[in-house]
Scaffold this active site. Structure first.
Site, mmCIF file in Angstrom:
data_model
loop_
_atom_site.group_PDB
_atom_site.id
_atom_site.type_symbol
_atom_site.label_atom_id
_atom_site.label_comp_id
_atom_site.label_asym_id
_atom_site.label_seq_id
_atom_site.Cartn_x
_atom_site.Cartn_y
_atom_site.Cartn_z
ATOM 1 N N GLU A 1 -17.131 -36.826 -1.866
ATOM 2 C CA GLU A 1 -18.435 -36.644 -1.231
ATOM 3 C C GLU A 1 -19.513 -36.475 -2.291
ATOM 4 O O GLU A 1 -19.266 -35.888 -3.351
ATOM 5 C CB GLU A 1 -18.445 -35.394 -0.344
ATOM 6 C CG GLU A 1 -17.726 -35.532 0.967
ATOM 7 C CD GLU A 1 -17.850 -34.285 1.819
ATOM 8 O OE1 GLU A 1 -18.432 -33.280 1.333
ATOM 9 O OE2 GLU A 1 -17.383 -34.307 2.965
ATOM 10 N N LYS B 1 -9.993 -34.059 7.083
ATOM 11 C CA LYS B 1 -11.395 -34.301 6.765
ATOM 12 C C LYS B 1 -11.710 -35.791 6.728
ATOM 13 O O LYS B 1 -12.785 -36.229 7.163
ATOM 14 C CB LYS B 1 -11.754 -33.643 5.434
ATOM 15 C CG LYS B 1 -11.846 -32.123 5.493
ATOM 16 C CD LYS B 1 -12.276 -31.558 4.154
ATOM 17 C CE LYS B 1 -12.549 -30.064 4.240
ATOM 18 N NZ LYS B 1 -11.348 -29.296 4.586
ATOM 19 N N ARG C 1 -11.577 -23.713 16.542
ATOM 20 C CA ARG C 1 -11.180 -22.365 16.942
ATOM 21 C C ARG C 1 -12.430 -21.517 17.078
ATOM 22 O O ARG C 1 -13.535 -21.971 16.788
ATOM 23 C CB ARG C 1 -10.263 -21.738 15.894
ATOM 24 C CG ARG C 1 -10.874 -21.770 14.488
ATOM 25 C CD ARG C 1 -10.046 -21.046 13.476
ATOM 26 N NE ARG C 1 -10.447 -21.319 12.105
ATOM 27 C CZ ARG C 1 -11.472 -20.778 11.477
ATOM 28 N NH1 ARG C 1 -12.243 -19.907 12.119
ATOM 29 N NH2 ARG C 1 -11.768 -21.083 10.235
#
Length: 569
Positions: A215, A131, A308
């Site tokens: 965040e 991330k 994916r």
């Protein structure tokens, strides 16, 4: 047969794959096999001891055993799966989702073994797997990201300093995390260090790395993601968005496309950010760029990219009329994207027949028991009918990997199926989904079907535009409705049906027979006037009259007169 609402592409592949091994199980393995069959490709299934007689094994051209039931000894055994690929002559490996789908080591091993990995390049998996790294790449690419800290200094003092700069409430996330693991919401500074310590421990245990990022917490966010596709020629398009805001513990419950209330201006801006994100990492194949949308300000921020095919990809297929697995196979074979112009995709989405699609994930679990996974044998399975086949306006699609008589075990995810509906507009899709859920019957183990139906019928979801706090705000009320006892009539009928089922159950030789043989069919008679009735099995007041239930043995099913009706169980 499922009425597939997909394209019928007939052009040959540039470097056609001829035999595809599906390194997965359950509904996604069945989903990939269906497209392989339609394209004339051979399919190779793998199975563990627990899946020897499973649906995907029976559907594939051939199947190979890969180990004991635990996933670590079978579906996660890279060396054994690649050995099967070599022995079977497969020239491509489709990882599905979960298991090895985002494992950069497995993707690299496929390349070394001379087998095509049907997914993105190893470099893209690696870049998007972290991330922190992905946020830095997105910042450089000009993609909006949530304000926060993604640096390498992981000392508690530096992280606390950065948390103060970002402002509370703040989210602590494991950089290699997923599925809600390694994540903590911290409302105030006093709780930060304890939450940081717990988050790092969980991250280390789950992912082998305790690095975290910070965040800013978006108070009322919507989860909106864009389906992107890239090819080896550098072409990238997006296939519109999905709203996945209904979540429980960061796990998606309901998904829909298009996102309610998202205008074309915002859609185009977010779609461009999604394709820019894919180009920034040289993306090839199917991927999903996830955004958090502030429901009050309308701002959107990059969250992460899943490298994916997503569980919820069918809703995109239904509104675009495209088969995303087919696109994966084409791109993996070296062909360009079937649609190169983003405007052509947008034109598809503007057609009236694009309509609206909703997906519900059906699980074997106990909503009233904390949603604990359930195990057992599916003794009865009746999927909802497809109205489109009967001339109706809606399409009902069931993507599943189980049949009546199959076991749901403790070793794998307890998903029974994905239920998808498509209609010309959202109100019609909501109505079709509620009806399909009421027509879906699974016996032998508990499911979340009732919970899903109440979510779909909830006023806030019907209105559209819910945030990720939907179940936090309304979950208890939805569960309270599920706790309410059924009406007396329903309980009496259920008790009688159970009694008759035990006395006239289908034989093991004929496990799919719904009605017992003619000479064993019991009749349940509901009558408001029964002259000289036998001793009742049960009796109860109903609408100020007394209804008595009795069982009779007759040979023919019949409907009674005006005040009399015969039902079969």
């Amino acid at each position: 047969e499922i009425l597939w609402h997909i394209s019928r592409r007939k052009e040959p592949m540039a470097k056609p794959l001829s035999k595809v091994l599906i390194a997965n199980r359950g509904e996604i393995a069945c989903r990939v096999i269906r497209t392989c069959n339609r394209l004339g490709l051979e399919s190779v299934a793998v199975f563990s001891d627990a899946d020897e007689n499973s649906m995907h094994v029976n559907m594939a051209t051939e199947a190979h055993w890969v180990g004991p039931a635990p996933a670590a000894q079978s579906y996660l055994d890279c060396a054994r799966i690649l050995r099967v690929a070599k022995d079977s002559g497969a020239d491509g490996v489709h990882p599905g989702y979960g298991f090895l789908s985002e494992n950069e080591g497995f993707a690299e091993a496929c390349g070394s073994a001379g087998v095509t990995f049907i997914g993105p390049p190893v470099s893209a998996i690696k870049a998007m797997g972290s991330k922190a790294t992905s946020k830095r790449i997105m910042i450089d690419a000009g993609v909006p990201v949530t304000p926060g800290y993604h640096g390498e200094d992981q000392s508690p003092s530096r992280l606390l300093e950065e948390a103060r700069r970002v402002g509370f409430p703040v989210l602590i996330k494991a950089t290699l995390g997923g599925g809600g693991k390694g994540m903590r919401l911290v409302q105030e500074e006093a709780a930060f260090l304890d939450a940081l310590d717990a988050c790092k421990r969980e991250a280390l245990k789950s992912f082998g790395d305790d690095e975290v990022l910070l965040e800013r917490f978006v108070v009322q966010p919507r989860h909106v993601e864009f389906q992107v596709f890239g090819d080896v020629f550098g072409n990238v398009v997006h296939l519109a968005e999905r709203d996945c805001s209904v979540q429980r513990r960061h796990q998606k419950v309901l998904e829909e496309s298009p996102a309610p209330g998202l205008d074309w201006g915002k859609r185009n801006a977010m779609g461009k950010a999604a394709t820019d994100a894919a180009r920034a990492v040289g993306y090839v194949g199917a991927g999903t760029v996830e955004f958090l949308v502030d429901s009050s300000s309308g701002e959107y921020f990059f969250c992460e990219m899943n490298t994916r095919l997503q569980v919820e990809h069918p809703v995109t297929e239904m509104v675009t009329g495209l088969d995303l697995v087919e696109w994966q196979l084409l791109v993996a074979g070296g062909a360009p994207l079937p649609i190169l112009d983003q405007q052509e995709v947008d034109d598809r989405l503007r057609r009236p027949q694009a309509g609206h699609a909703i997906e519900a994930r059906v699980y074997a679990e106990t909503p009233l028991g904390g949603f604990l996974p359930a195990t057992g044998t599916i003794t009865r399975l009746r999927e909802p009918p497809n109205p489109r086949q009967g001339g109706g306006a809606a399409t009902v699609r069931v993507d599943t990997g189980v049949r009546q008589g199959d076991d749901v075990t403790m070793f794998y995810d307890p998903m029974v199926s994905k239920l998808i509906v498509h209609a010309l507009d959202r109100p019609a899709a909501l109505k079709a989904m509620a009806k399909a859920l009421s027509q879906y019957h699974v016996s032998g183990l508990p499911t979340n079907l009732g919970f899903l139906k109440r979510c779909v019928e909830h006023q806030a979801f019907q209105k559209g535009g819910v945030t990720t706090a939907f179940l936090d705000d309304f979950g208890e009320a939805i569960l309270a409705a599920e706790r309410a006892p059924p009406p007396m009539l329903a309980r009496a009928v259920a008790a009688l049906a159970l009694t008759l089922h035990k006395s006239a159950a289908p034989t093991k030789a004929d496990p799919v027979t719904f009605f017992p043989p003619a000479d064993r069919r019991p009749r349940v008679t509901f009558s408001k006037r029964l002259p000289s009735p036998p001793p009742p099995l049960s009796s109860f007041p109903h609408k100020k009259r007394r209804i008595r239930l009795r069982a009779a043995r007759v040979g023919v099913c019949s409907a009674g007169r005006r005040r009399r009706l015969t039902w079969w169980t």
